[in-house]
Design a protein around this motif. Structure first.
Motif, short mmCIF file in Angstrom:
data_model
loop_
_atom_site.label_atom_id
_atom_site.label_comp_id
_atom_site.label_asym_id
_atom_site.label_seq_id
_atom_site.Cartn_x
_atom_site.Cartn_y
_atom_site.Cartn_z
N UNK A 37 -7.81 -3.77 17.14
CA UNK A 37 -7.16 -3.43 15.88
C UNK A 37 -8.05 -3.75 14.68
N UNK A 38 -8.89 -4.75 14.79
CA UNK A 38 -9.88 -5.01 13.73
C UNK A 38 -10.82 -3.82 13.60
N UNK A 39 -11.24 -3.29 14.73
CA UNK A 39 -12.15 -2.14 14.69
C UNK A 39 -11.46 -0.91 14.10
N UNK A 40 -10.18 -0.74 14.38
CA UNK A 40 -9.43 0.38 13.79
C UNK A 40 -9.35 0.20 12.27
N UNK A 41 -9.10 -1.03 11.84
CA UNK A 41 -9.04 -1.31 10.41
C UNK A 41 -10.38 -0.98 9.74
N UNK A 42 -11.46 -1.33 10.38
CA UNK A 42 -12.79 -1.04 9.82
C UNK A 42 -13.06 0.46 9.82
N UNK A 43 -12.63 1.13 10.87
CA UNK A 43 -12.83 2.57 10.96
C UNK A 43 -12.14 3.31 9.81
N UNK A 44 -10.90 2.87 9.51
CA UNK A 44 -10.11 3.57 8.49
C UNK A 44 -10.12 2.86 7.14
N UNK A 45 -10.91 1.77 7.05
CA UNK A 45 -11.05 1.03 5.79
C UNK A 45 -9.70 0.57 5.25
#
Length: 264
Positions: A118-126
């Motif tokens: 979920x951290x990576x998703x947050x980074x992906x979508x800013x």
């Protein structure tokens, strides 16, 4: 003005009187509401509420207790919605670990994997993160640092007054303060509050849970953020209006910085 940055309006306990709940809050000066994602099964309800009310927003995410819903959750379907402001609540929670040592370690590993994803998703979508940490401060902090979560930042929801987490203020993280601050047994949080940088403080309810004094034992609701603001003002020796202005500014910066023009 107050922003309730963490309120489970999609909970069935608000189903019968949601309009009244929101109107009471608005009359008390609460002007924005964010529904965190926790259980994917309630996400459609959260979106429906956010679409119905101009001042309600939502986040998409999976709580550590609801990890079974992570695999099937189509983040891309929801995260680009105009009312989606964050990823979460996600994180680590060791409070209910059960079974053998091996089973507990397996559970911790699985929580870590879902949190990292979920951290990576947050980074992906800013998008900023809404983070739940309970009895897992060190492991959660190490994951946040290792994953460079500072890139998007976020809030430590229902901050548990753990000294180890204070340094995350330097990593673009805010601290969500709610009704626990008013509890008689909240001495640790009361003592640590002045040590949190003021520019990193935001207010939340976590309703329907953690109802502040003088309404303990009742269902929590956004209007009760006013009691949290008052307690913060007393402890920080600041005018309540200044606390409200400060925490609102902080919440706007964290969650709405990308589209402030849309909510002006």
């Amino acid at each position: 003005m107050i922003i309730d940055t963490h309120i489970h309006l999609d909970d069935e306990r608000y189903a019968d009187d949601l309009d009244e709940v929101l109107n009471r809050a608005r009359e008390g000066g609460v002007q924005r509401f964010i529904i965190p994602g926790a259980d994917p099964s309630t996400l459609p309800r959260a979106i429906e509420i956010a679409e119905r009310y101009d001042d309600v927003y939502f986040a998409v995410g999976v709580h550590p207790y609801d990890m079974d819903g992570f695999v099937g959750l189509e983040f891309a379907k929801y995260v680009e919605h105009e009312k989606c402001v964050a990823i979460g609540e996600c994180g680590m929670d060791y409070f209910r670990l059960e079974g053998s040592d091996e089973e507990q370690e397996a559970e911790k590993k699985r929580q870590a994997e879902v949190f990292r994803a979920q951290i990576e998703i947050a980074k992906q979508y800013k998008k900023p993160l809404i983070i739940h940490i309970r009895n897992a401060s060190h492991d959660a902090k190490m994951i946040l640092l290792d994953a460079n979560a500072a890139e998007v930042g976020g809030v430590l929801h229902c901050f548990n007054a753990d000294d180890e987490l204070l340094s995350l203020a330097n990593e673009n993280f805010y601290f969500g303060i709610g009704g626990v601050l008013t509890f008689k047994n909240a001495k640790k949080l009361v003592n640590i509050l002045p040590r949190i940088p003021k520019e990193k403080l935001i207010i939340e309810t976590d309703g329907p849970y953690l109802t502040p004094v003088p309404h303990r034992g009742e269902r929590n609701e956004p209007f009760y953020t006013t009691f949290v603001a008052q307690k913060m003002a007393e402890l920080l020796e600041m005018p309540r209006q200044e606390v409200e202005d400060l925490t609102t500014k902080n919440a706007l910066k964290l969650f709405f910085n990308g589209f402030l023009d849309k909510i002006a």
